[in-house]
Design an enzyme around this catalytic site. Structure first.
Site, PDB file in Angstrom:
ATOM      1  N   GLU A 115       9.988  -1.000   2.512  1.00 42.17           N
ATOM      2  CA  GLU A 115       8.600  -0.562   2.677  1.00 42.17           C
ATOM      3  C   GLU A 115       8.008  -0.361   1.293  1.00 42.17           C
ATOM      4  O   GLU A 115       8.372   0.569   0.578  1.00 42.17           O
ATOM      5  CB  GLU A 115       8.534   0.728   3.502  1.00 42.17           C
ATOM      6  CG  GLU A 115       7.126   1.077   3.968  1.00 42.17           C
ATOM      7  CD  GLU A 115       6.362   1.930   2.971  1.00 42.17           C
ATOM      8  OE1 GLU A 115       5.433   1.369   2.340  1.00 42.17           O
ATOM      9  OE2 GLU A 115       6.676   3.105   2.820  1.00 42.17           O
ATOM     10  N   CYS A 158       1.196   5.607   0.605  1.00 40.60           N
ATOM     11  CA  CYS A 158       1.450   4.169   0.743  1.00 40.60           C
ATOM     12  C   CYS A 158       0.479   3.502   1.703  1.00 40.60           C
ATOM     13  O   CYS A 158       0.160   2.321   1.548  1.00 40.60           O
ATOM     14  CB  CYS A 158       2.892   3.920   1.179  1.00 40.60           C
ATOM     15  SG  CYS A 158       3.342   4.661   2.751  1.00 40.60           S
TER      16      CYS A 158
END
Length: 631
Positions: A326, A364
Site C-alpha cells: 500500500e 495516504c
C-alpha cells in the site's frame, strides 16, 4: 415450514385448534433454545478487563524535557533526526508539535534481535493456530473494551509522538480501529469459513471446497502517520486468522508503539494466550532486510513510499515472500456542477477541508487534488479561502484550554518532520511561476510558542494544471490544490493524469455523470458524495498502478493472511470414484494386436473432452459415443 408440518402427527393437523396451540409453543421453544445458545456463547466470548502501565508522559500535567534542555548524546541525535539523519546506535523520540523529548531513546534492533522475535512468534503460533474463533473473538473483544475505556490515553500518546490534534487522532486512530475490531468480531468467522465451490459434468462425482488456514508468522512494515491504527490493524487480521505477527513500526513513532504493544499483549495474556504472538521490532533500513527476507515470514504487508517499496519487494523476493503493498496516492476529489451539487457546495467544502487537512495532510488517502467543474470551481474557492486562512496551528496538548488570550485550540497540528519543507516550498513556487495562484500559505511556519515544532502553513493553491510538478507529486502535506475541469470527461482525464491510483471521491447527483466518473477513474476505491468512506466500512483497501497492489481490510484482508487450501473429495465414495480406464492405464502399449497397441487411447481422450465441453447436445452425444467405443 412444510418440513415442520410434515413431521406433525395427522391428528394434530385434523384439529386446527390444537395446531394453533402447538405452533406458538414450538416457535417459542426454538427461540428460547437459540437465545440460550447465544447467551452461553456470549459468556464464553465476554471481554476480559485488564490494565497496562500508562507512560508517565501520557498522564495529566506532564511537562517533560524541552528540546533545548536535552544534553550530550541525546541532543546530538535529536538534531540529526530533525534533518533526516538517523544514528545507528540510538533512536530518540520527541513531540513534533512542541519539541518535548519522549522517553530516553532506544537502541535499534539488530538482525539477531529480529530473528529472535520471529522465532518467539513462530513458537507461540503453534498453539494459537489451534484456537477457536470463540477464543479469538474474546481477545478482540478485550482489546475493543480497552480501547473504548482508554481513548484519552491512546489519543494523547498518538498526539505526543506524531504531533496531530485529538480530533484527528479520534477519526484516524480510534474510530477506524474500533470499526475494524467490531467488524472482525461480527464478520471475521464468516469470511474465513470453508466455502463450497461448483464442479463440472466430468467431475460431477466430486465435492469441492476452499478452506482458509493460518499461514504461520506474518509481518507488517507500517508508516508513522497513524501510529496506533497502522500498528494494530495488521495485528487484528493476523491474530484472527490464527497467525502470529512481527510488526516493524516506523522509527519516527517508536516511543508510543511500545505502549501500544503492551496493550495488545495485555489482551492476549488476560485471555490466557502467549504474549509472544505479537512482536515489535524497531530497526533502521540496514537491519530491516533481515525481516523482509526472513524465511520464516509467510506474508508481508508494507505501508509506505514507492522508493522504499522497491527495496522491500526486492528483499522479500529472496525468500519468495508474498507482499501486499500500500503506497501513496494523489487522490482526486471531483466536484461536478449539477444544480443540487452547487447548492450543497458549503457541505462539500467542509468534507474537502477534512480530506485535505486531516493530520496536516499526512494521510495516504488524503485529498491531494480538488477537481471542480466550471459551475462549482469559483464558488468552492470562495467558500474555502477564508476558512483555510483562519486555520490555527499548535500543540493540542499544550495550547488547548490555555487561559492566555493569545493561545487558541489548534485546528491542525504539526508535520512529522521538516525534511520535506524545502521540496514543498519549491514545488509551490514552481507552480506559481507556471500560472497557479497562491491564495494563502505556501511556506513553513515558525510557531512563536513552539520553536522546535514542525509546522507548514495551511495552503490554498488554485488554477493548477496537470503539467505542473506539484500536480504529479504526492505532497503528504496541508495543501489544498484546486484544478479546473471544463467537462466531466476532462475531470476524469485530470483524475487519471498521475501515476497513482489509490482512492478517489466524486461529488454529484447527475447519475450518468457520477457513474461515468466511478467507472472511468483509475482507483482501487471510490467514495460517492463522501471522502474515505470505504475505509470506515471495512471494504478491501488498496490501490493499483503506482499506489501498490493487494488488499487489506474486509474479507480480502483476512484472506490475504491465510492459506487458501483447495480440497476436492468424492461425493459418493462408496459408489463412485476416479478409476483409470484400461486404454490409458500405464503402460498404454500392452503388446501386439489392434486393441492392445494404444491406438484407441487418443480417441478415448477426445471423447472425454467432447463429452465434457462440446457446446451442443449433438456434440456431447458424439463425444459419449467416441468415449464408449474406445473404453
Amino acid at each position: 415450514m412444510e418440513r415442520v408440518l410434515a413431521r406433525v402427527p395427522a391428528q394434530l393437523l385434523s384439529d386446527s385448534g390444537l395446531l394453533v396451540r402447538w405452533l406458538p409453543v414450538t416457535l417459542v421453544s426454538i427461540a428460547a433454545l437459540y437465545l440460550t445458545y447465544r447467551y452461553v456463547l456470549s459468556l464464553q466470548e465476554a471481554p476480559v478487563a485488564f490494565n497496562v502501565p500508562i507512560p508517565s508522559e501520557v498522564r495529566a500535567g506532564w511537562q517533560g524535557t524541552a528540546w533545548e534542555d536535552a544534553r550530550g548524546e541525546e541532543k546530538r541525535v535529536l538534531e540529526g533526526q530533525a534533518r533526516g539523519k538517523w544514528d545507528e546506535k540510538l533512536i530518540m523520540s520527541y513531540c513534533p508539535a512542541d519539541g518535548r523529548v519522549l522517553g530516553h531513546g532506544l537502541k535499534p534492533e539488530t538482525p539477531e534481535g529480529i530473528d529472535r522475535a520471529v522465532q518467539a512468534a513462530k513458537k507461540a503460533q503453534v498453539e494459537w493456530a489451534t484456537t477457536s474463533f470463540v477464543e479469538r473473538r474474546k481477545v478482540l473483544k478485550s482489546l475493543l473494551k480497552y480501547v473504548l475505556d482508554h481513548q484519552d490515553d491512546i489519543v494523547t500518546a498518538c498526539c505526543l509522538d506524531s504531533g496531530k490534534t485529538k480530533v484527528d487522532a479520534s477519526f484516524g486512530e480510534i474510530l477506524v480501529t474500533t470499526e475494524k475490531l467490531q467488524w472482525t468480531i461480527d464478520h471475521g468467522e464468516r469470511a474465513l469459513a470453508a466455502e463450497s465451490r461448483p464442479t463440472n459434468l466430468l467431475m460431477m462425482y466430486k465435492k469441492n471446497r476452499v478452506t482458509y488456514e493460518p499461514l504461520g508468522v506474518v509481518s507488517a512494515c507500517v508508516s508513522w502517520n497513524y501510529p496506533f491504527h497502522n500498528f494494530i490493524s495488521p495485528v487484528i487480521s493476523a491474530l484472527f486468522a490464527g497467525n502470529a505477527i512481527v510488526v516493524k513500526p516506523s522509527e519516527q513513532t517508536a516511543w508510543c508503539t511500545a505502549y501500544f504493544l503492551e496493550i495488545i499483549r495485555g489482551a492476549l495474556a488476560s485471555c490466557g494466550h502467549s504474549r509472544d504472538l505479537v512482536q515489535s521490532v524497531v530497526c533502521l533500513p540496514a537491519a530491516a532486510d533481515s525481516l523482509t527476507s526472513h524465511p520464516d515470514i509467510a506474508q508481508l504487508t508494507f505501508i509506505g513510499s514507492r522508493p522504499v517499496a522497491h527495496k522491500v519487494c526486492e528483499s522479500a523476493a529472496k525468500s519468495l515472500t508474498p507482499v501486499t503493498v500500500e503506497l501513496g496516492g494523489k487522490d482526486p476529489f471531483v466536484v461536478l456542477d449539477d444544480a443540487r451539487t452547487v447548492r450543497e457546495l458549503p457541505a462539500i467544502a467542509s468534507i474537502a477541508m477534512r480530506g485535505v487537512f486531516q493530520s496536516a495532510g499526512q494521510n495516504c488517502i488524503g485529498v491531494e487534488r480538488v477537481i471542480a467543474l466550471p459551475g462549482a470551481y469559483d464558488k468552492l474557492l470562495e467558500i474555502v479561502t477564508p476558512r483555510i486562512q483562519a486555520l490555527r496551528l499548535g500543540s493540542v496538548l499544550l495550547d488547548s484550554g490555555s487561559d492566555s488570550p493569545n493561545v487558541v485550540t489548534p485546528d491542525m497540528g504539526a508535520m512529522i518532520s521538516p525534511a520535506s519543507f524545502d521540496r514543498l516550498e519549491s514545488l509551490i513556487a514552481d507552480a506559481v511561476r507556471q500560472g497557479a495562484r497562491l491564495l494563502c500559505g505556501g511556506t513553513r511556519h515558525a510557531h512563536p510558542r513552539h520553536p522546535h515544532g514542525h509546522y507548514f502553513t495551511p495552503t490554498l493553491l488554485a488554477d493548477v494544471t496537470p503539467s505542473m510538478r506539484i500536480a504529479q507529486t504526492e505532497l503528504f502535506s496541508p495543501v489544498f490544490l484546486a484544478m479546473r475541469a471544463e467537462s466531466v470527461p476532462h475531470a476524469i482525464a485530470i483524475a487519471n493524469s498521475t501515476p497513482y491510483s489509490l482512492g478517489a471521491s466524486v461529488f454529484g447527483y447527475n447519475t450518468p455523470d457520477v457513474s461515468s466518473c466511478v467507472s472511468r477513474i483509475h482507483a482501487g476505491m471510490v467514495a460517492v458524495n463522501d471522502f474515505g468512506a470505504y475505509y470506515a466500512v471495512q471494504l478491501p483497501f488498496g490501490g493499483v498502478r503506482g499506489s501498490g497492489y493487494g488488499r487489506f481490510a474486509g474479507e480480502e484482508g483476512l484472506r490475504a493472511v491465510s492459506n487458501l487450501k483447495a480440497i476436492c473429495v468424492d461425493r459418493w465414495p462408496t459408489v463412485m470414484a476416479t478409476r483409470i480406464p484400461p486404454r490409458v492405464d500405464y503402460p498404454i502399449y500392452k503388446g501386439e494386436g489392434e486393441r492392445n497397441n494404444g491406438s484407441g487411447a487418443w480417441e478415448m481422450c477426445k471423447g472425454v473432452v467432447e463429452t465434457g465441453y462440446e457446446v451442443t447436445l449433438a456434440g456431447r452425444v458424439k463425444g459419449i459415443v467416441r468415449l464408449l467405443k474406445n473404453m
